[in-house]
Design a protein around this motif. Structure first.
Motif, PDB file in Angstrom:
ATOM      1  N   ARG A 168     -12.329   6.628   6.553  1.00  0.00           N
ATOM      2  CA  ARG A 168     -11.784   5.313   6.938  1.00  0.00           C
ATOM      3  C   ARG A 168     -10.791   4.923   5.862  1.00  0.00           C
ATOM      4  O   ARG A 168     -11.044   5.168   4.673  1.00  0.00           O
ATOM      5  CB  ARG A 168     -12.873   4.235   6.912  1.00  0.00           C
ATOM      6  CG  ARG A 168     -14.038   4.436   7.810  1.00  0.00           C
ATOM      7  CD  ARG A 168     -15.102   3.375   7.467  1.00  0.00           C
ATOM      8  NE  ARG A 168     -16.333   3.625   8.195  1.00  0.00           N
ATOM      9  CZ  ARG A 168     -16.587   3.114   9.395  1.00  0.00           C
ATOM     10  NH1 ARG A 168     -15.713   2.305   9.963  1.00  0.00           N
ATOM     11  NH2 ARG A 168     -17.715   3.385  10.004  1.00  0.00           N
ATOM     12  N   ASP A 169      -9.707   4.290   6.258  1.00  0.00           N
ATOM     13  CA  ASP A 169      -8.715   3.811   5.295  1.00  0.00           C
ATOM     14  C   ASP A 169      -8.309   2.390   5.667  1.00  0.00           C
ATOM     15  O   ASP A 169      -8.204   2.062   6.850  1.00  0.00           O
ATOM     16  CB  ASP A 169      -7.462   4.698   5.331  1.00  0.00           C
ATOM     17  CG  ASP A 169      -7.776   6.153   5.050  1.00  0.00           C
ATOM     18  OD1 ASP A 169      -7.942   6.504   3.871  1.00  0.00           O
ATOM     19  OD2 ASP A 169      -7.873   6.935   6.023  1.00  0.00           O
ATOM     20  N   VAL A 170      -8.051   1.574   4.657  1.00  0.00           N
ATOM     21  CA  VAL A 170      -7.455   0.263   4.900  1.00  0.00           C
ATOM     22  C   VAL A 170      -5.985   0.470   5.248  1.00  0.00           C
ATOM     23  O   VAL A 170      -5.299   1.265   4.606  1.00  0.00           O
ATOM     24  CB  VAL A 170      -7.603  -0.635   3.662  1.00  0.00           C
ATOM     25  CG1 VAL A 170      -6.710  -1.864   3.766  1.00  0.00           C
ATOM     26  CG2 VAL A 170      -9.058  -1.061   3.506  1.00  0.00           C
ATOM     27  N   GLY A 171      -5.518  -0.233   6.277  1.00  0.00           N
ATOM     28  CA  GLY A 171      -4.147  -0.044   6.760  1.00  0.00           C
ATOM     29  C   GLY A 171      -4.175   0.806   8.018  1.00  0.00           C
ATOM     30  O   GLY A 171      -5.188   1.437   8.330  1.00  0.00           O
ATOM     31  N   SER A 172      -3.047   0.806   8.736  1.00  0.00           N
ATOM     32  CA  SER A 172      -3.019   1.488  10.026  1.00  0.00           C
ATOM     33  C   SER A 172      -2.046   2.660  10.010  1.00  0.00           C
ATOM     34  O   SER A 172      -1.056   2.652   9.281  1.00  0.00           O
ATOM     35  CB  SER A 172      -2.644   0.494  11.128  1.00  0.00           C
ATOM     36  OG  SER A 172      -1.500  -0.253  10.765  1.00  0.00           O
ATOM     37  N   THR A 173      -2.372   3.667  10.823  1.00  0.00           N
ATOM     38  CA  THR A 173      -1.597   4.916  10.865  1.00  0.00           C
ATOM     39  C   THR A 173      -1.307   5.299  12.310  1.00  0.00           C
ATOM     40  O   THR A 173      -2.140   5.072  13.192  1.00  0.00           O
ATOM     41  CB  THR A 173      -2.386   6.058  10.194  1.00  0.00           C
ATOM     42  OG1 THR A 173      -2.746   5.658   8.876  1.00  0.00           O
ATOM     43  CG2 THR A 173      -1.579   7.343  10.104  1.00  0.00           C
TER      44      THR A 173
END
Ligand code: 1HN
Length: 357
Positions: free
Chosen positions: A285-290
């Motif tokens: 999981r990462d903060v921010g969108s891809t």
């Protein structure tokens, strides 16, 4: 903790009514919505198939002219969680753009940073501040904020590509300006290599005319031959026993600004990943969108509890803090862009990687 919002006390009811009349809002009735324990994006994970997008873009090509006013025949991915806005994520715009034979999209400029990525075809030149940049399969072409740009198709076949811009972020922060430019393109020549590349695209070498730091990269085209070679060599080195990959069978590069070593533009990160067939990435999981676009091969995206089969051209949106991983069926090439430079600049970056998965 859930706070009671149902009011029984008439005095309290009166107080809430008076708050509303004065455009005031008590925090204690809505803390959970204002500050969830972890990000709870409205944007949803979503996949658009190239086999759906391309024919629709083609129909637009038959029916809708391109020219001044509308400016571009671009059809935006509208995330179903974002209420019909033409936004792929809260920060990123993504679209398929289609330019027919001999068509020209007129020049303009805007504060919004933009790029094109080409999954198939060639024959269009994008003219960036008067510098014609050929667009070919696998190339990443940049139009940093406030650079004039127009596109022209020199061939008798259509061409389609994807656009990525920071439009939602710029709208949210009310920071955008726009100006029209030439109705055509200011340089109709069709060189193989742009002037920006001739000056800047020599590995490890900087021209002494440009020694300052620039917030956006001066390179307008990152060519497939370089990207492909870099990924190929990472996997070849791994085969030879050297530590060249981030995880087994996973080669990856980031497109960078040679004057800083950082991201290509202040708001958008771009990367390219190659997985060997039969491998998978760790779930994370990462903060921010891809946004991902499959460039070659077939595989599966695991998004939260869902799994989707993907192939060449398919676009996948991964919202903030959504667990995701990729499983490569064949050798699998994927282009990725994200809002990570914004998130990192604001020190909001966090990731969680599931080890050994
Ligand atoms: C734009 O200028 C392009 O230059 C693509 O190709 C998409 C979406 C909104 C506003 C301007 C381009 C765009 C755009």
């Amino acid at each position: 903790m859930r706070t009671q919002t149902h009011v029984e006390d008439p005095a309290l009811e009166q107080l809430y009514g008076d708050f509303a009349a004065e455009h005031l809002n008590p925090l204690w009735t809505q803390l959970g919505d204002l500050m969830p324990m972890v990000p709870t994006p409205k944007a949803v994970p979503f996949v658009w198939k190239w086999s759906t997008l391309y024919p629709l873009a083609q129909r637009a090509g038959d029916l809708v002219p391109v020219g001044r006013g509308g400016e571009r025949r671009a059809i935006a991915l509208a995330n179903p969680g974002l209420g019909g806005l033409p936004y792929a994520t809260p920060t990123l715009w993504a679209a398929i753009q289609y330019l027919g034979p001999k068509e020209t999209a007129p020049e303009h400029r805007h504060s919004q940073n933009a790029f094109r990525f080409v999954v198939e075809g060639d024959g269009v030149w994008t003219v960036v501040n008067g510098d014609p940049v050929a667009m070919r399969r696998g190339d990443l072409l940049l139009t940093p904020g406030w650079a004039f740009h127009g596109h022209h198709n020199e061939t008798d076949h259509p061409m389609a590509w994807i656009d990525g811009l920071d439009i939602p972020f710029v709208n949210y922060t009310d920071t955008g300006f726009f100006e029209f430019g030439s109705d055509g393109v200011t340089d109709e020549s069709t060189p193989d290599v742009s002037r920006a590349e001739r000056l800047w695209s020599h590995p490890g070498l900087r021209p002494l005319v440009g020694l300052g730091r620039r917030t956006t990269t001066p390179i307008t085209a990152y060519r497939w031959q370089h990207t492909d070679a870099a990924l190929h060599e990472q996997l070849a080195l791994e085969d030879e026993g050297y530590a060249a990959t981030t995880e087994p069978g996973h080669a990856a590069v980031r497109f960078t600004n040679p004057t800083t070593g950082g991201d290509i533009m202040a708001t958008i990160r771009a990367e390219f990943h190659r997985l060997r067939g039969g491998t998978h990435t760790r779930a994370r999981r990462d903060v921010g969108s891809t946004v991902y676009q499959v460039f070659d091969g077939t595989g599966r995206f695991h998004l939260g509890d869902d799994t989707t089969e993907v192939g060449t051209g398919d676009l996948v949106v991964v919202p903030s803090w959504t667990e995701w991983s990729i499983e490569a069926e064949t050798d699998f090439d994927v282009f990725a862009f994200s809002d990570a430079p914004i998130v990192e600049r604001l020190h909001m970056d966090r990731s969680h990687v599931t080890e050994g998965a």
